[in-house]
Each structure stands twice: as C-alpha cells, then as structure tokens.
Design an enzyme around this catalytic site. Structure first.
Site, PDB file in Angstrom:
ATOM      1  N   ARG A  14      38.236  41.157  49.855  1.00  0.00           N
ATOM      2  CA  ARG A  14      37.233  42.242  49.828  1.00  0.00           C
ATOM      3  C   ARG A  14      35.821  41.732  49.540  1.00  0.00           C
ATOM      4  NH1 ARG A  14      40.943  43.336  51.912  1.00  0.00           N
ATOM      5  NH2 ARG A  14      42.540  44.864  51.450  1.00  0.00           N
ATOM      6  N   SER A  55      42.148  52.865  48.334  1.00  0.00           N
ATOM      7  CA  SER A  55      42.580  52.261  47.072  1.00  0.00           C
ATOM      8  C   SER A  55      41.387  52.187  46.134  1.00  0.00           C
ATOM      9  CB  SER A  55      43.081  50.832  47.299  1.00  0.00           C
ATOM     10  OG  SER A  55      44.185  50.859  48.151  1.00  0.00           O
ATOM     11  N   GLU A 107      37.605  48.720  43.535  1.00  0.00           N
ATOM     12  CA  GLU A 107      37.336  48.321  44.929  1.00  0.00           C
ATOM     13  C   GLU A 107      36.278  49.255  45.519  1.00  0.00           C
ATOM     14  OE1 GLU A 107      40.708  47.341  47.369  1.00  0.00           O
ATOM     15  OE2 GLU A 107      39.730  48.084  49.176  1.00  0.00           O
TER      16      GLU A 107
END
Ligand SMILES: Cc1cc2nc3c(=O)[nH]c(=O)nc-3n(C[C@H](O)[C@H](O)[C@H](O)COP(=O)(O)OP(=O)(O)OC[C@H]3O[C@@H](n4cnc5c(N)ncnc54)[C@H](O)[C@@H]3O)c2cc1C
Length: 303
Positions: free
Chosen positions: A178, A228, A298
């Site tokens: 990420r 998420s 995230e």
C-alpha cells in the site's frame, strides 16, 4: 467564502473547458458518504490543466487535494479548504497497443478490467471489484487475492512537486504494501501503462466473476465504507485481531465495525467523521491492549 483567492484557478479551468464546482459536498465524492464541503472542486480533463494548477497552487499558497473515486479516504465534516482536483470520469480515456493498456489516471479499475477482458488480456483480474481509479490504485499499490498493481505496471507519467512531468518506470516506483513513490513524494499520477499477457477470455471472465462473488459474499458492500480500514499487520490479519478482541458490531453513532467483515468500518446511515475516527481509536486501543499489536490505518484521512 474561501480564505484563498480562487479566481486564477477558476480562470485556468475555464480556459481548458473543465467543470468547476463550488461548495461541493465531499460526501458525494467518497464511498464512505462522509465529508463536508470543499471550497472548490475542479474536474480535471487533461494533463496540461493539472500541471498548470499544481504550479499555480504552489505559487499562490493554495492547498490542493488530489482525489479519484474517493474509495480510500475519510474526509472531515468541516470539508476541505482550497481546491479538490478530481481525477475521475473526465480524465479516463484508454487505449490498447498489443498487450499494453495505456490509460489516464481517472479511468476506473473496473472499466480497465473489462477492457482487458474484451481484448483477451490477462493479469488484471485481481483488481476487478476494487472501486477506485487506476491513478488511486497506483498511488496505493492496491492489491487483492494475491495480486497487486506492482505485478502489472510498466510505467507511469506523473507531475512532481515542481510541476515537472516525469515518466517513471516500474523499477523506480518503490512499490510496497500500500505504498509507492507517488504516495511518499506526493507526485500526481496522470497516466499509466499496464503490461498484461494474452489469455483465454473465458478463463479471464471466470476468474473475474469468482472474485466478485467472493467480495459480495464476504464484504459488507451493501453499506458505504472505504474498504479495509486497517493495513494487514505482519504475520496476522486485522479482521482476526478485531474479532479476537470481541469488537465485531461495535458502534459509535452510525459508524460500526461490520458484523459481516470486521476489517471494515461501515457507515450505517449518517455516520460523521468524528464517529469513524473515535471508532478507529477504540478498535486500535483494545486490539493493542489485548494483543500488543498496534493497527495502522489503511484509510487516508483528509482534513
Ligand atoms: C468496498 C471496497 C473494497 C475495496 N477493496 C480493496 C482491495 O481489495 N484492495 C485494495 O488495495 N483497496 C481496496 N479498496 C480501497 C480503494 O478502492 C483503493 O485503495 C483504490 O485504489 C483507491 O482509489 P481511488 O481512486 O478511490 O483513490 P482515492 O480514495 O480518491 O484516493 C486515495 C489516495 O490516493 C491519492 N490519489 C488518488 N488518485 C491519485 C492520482 N492520480 N495521483 C496521485 N495521487 C492520487 C489521493 O490523494 C489519496 O491520498 C476498497 C474500497 C472499498 C470501498
């Protein structure tokens, strides 16, 4: 009334024929359906305009925010001061050259997956169902079901902090979990080249359909969210830790740890920015006191 003089950016947008919206609610541009009004939103329609605006904002001290589909962000109820540069449907053209797809950053991943399928190109199936733009996916190095953007990227064009256009080959993108050079350095991705392989269209479609069914079965897609909420901690899963701490279903206002998938915080109706932030903190605190693992968000907060 903005604190900033937005006359020149508005004139620049008009020169390029780009749409300008004032006092636009950010809740209409985020999958969480949360976020107050921004002073100004410009719907980017070409790289030249984006470059001119980045340079202009830097020169005039006007804050700006790049967004795609708003599927990985949580925006404050106070909204955003300055300019939101929306890289979405007006900046979404794509073409194919052999097994390479080149597209503007605002193209939706779903549309590019379908384009790959209709040209019998395999490699991007993992991304089917991720509700973002290609630019947002590169910035985040989005991934799912064993694949990530890193596997299919060839090169990107981007605008750096000085307003210069650069072409970055995949080896120089610093792609990790990420993260990418674009997120580390705040470069704006303008176009992307993806390298795929020739494949069997029936097999490609089957894989896409299977992954989409898996998402529908496991994820709370019936509610607004940003996917998420937490990154996967090393050697574990955020959802497993959250469940082990008995946090499934925990709510603050209309924000809730999904009963269907504890890795998602959902908006059950009119959750506020504050509700989601407080719930995130409560989850982090309890998981940390139970397991010693500090979860990391995230979802990116814009305020
Ligand atoms: C239901 C659901 C399921 C999801 N599933 C997944 C999944 O399986 N895997 C996964 O990785 N993610 C998943 N996500 C999260 C999200 O879809 C991805 O992170 C996606 O790549 C974000 O793209 P976006 O265009 O929406 O970016 P945005 O949310 O608009 O922006 C995210 C960040 O990228 C920056 N950004 C956006 N476009 C550009 C650009 N062109 N240049 C530079 N910076 C840019 C923004 O400034 C921001 O910091 C899911 C989200 C939802 C709601």
């Amino acid at each position: 009334m903005s604190l900033f003089d937005l006359t020149l950016p508005a004139e620049k947008a008009a020169e390029y024929g780009a749409a300008v919206l004032y006092d636009e609610p950010m809740s209409a541009h985020t999958t969480f359906k949360i976020g107050g009004r921004c002073d100004m939103m410009i719907k980017i329609n070409c790289e030249g305009l984006l470059r001119e605006l980045v340079i202009l904002c830097a020169k005039q001290g006007i804050p700006y925010y790049i967004i795609g589909r708003g599927s990985n962000i949580l925006v404050s109820d106070n909204g955003l001061r300055g300019i939101v540069l929306l890289l979405c449907g007006d900046f979404a053209s794509a073409h194919i050259d052999g097994d390479i797809i080149e597209c503007q950053a605002g193209a939706s991943l779903g549309a590019i997956c379908s384009l790959a399928l209709s040209n019998s190109l395999t490699g991007l199936e993992f991304a089917y169902g991720i509700p973002g733009t290609v630019g947002g996916a590169v910035y985040m190095n989005a991934g799912a079901y064993g694949g990530e953007m890193k596997d299919v990227l060839l090169s990107c064009r981007c605008i750096d902090e000085n307003g210069e256009i650069r072409t970055v080959p995949r080896e120089k993108m610093e792609l990790g979990y990420r993260t990418s050079i674009f997120s580390k350095k705040n470069y704006c991705v303008t176009s992307v080249a993806l390298k795929l392989q020739k494949g069997d269209p029936a097999a490609i479609k089957e894989r896409m359909d299977t992954l989409m069914s898996r998402r529908k079965e496991k994820q709370p897609l019936e509610y607004p969210s940003a996917g998420s909420t937490f990154k996967r901690p090393a050697g574990d899963f955020a959802a497993r830790l959250i469940e082990a701490s008995s946090l499934k279903g925990l709510s603050v206002g209309d924000a809730q740890v999904s009963e269907k998938h504890s890795g998602f915080i959902i908006n059950k109706g009119s959750a506020s920015f504050g509700d989601v932030c407080e719930l995130i903190e409560r989850v982090k605190d309890k998981v940390y006191s139970d397991s010693g693992i500090m979860l990391e968000c995230e979802v990116l907060i814009m305020e």
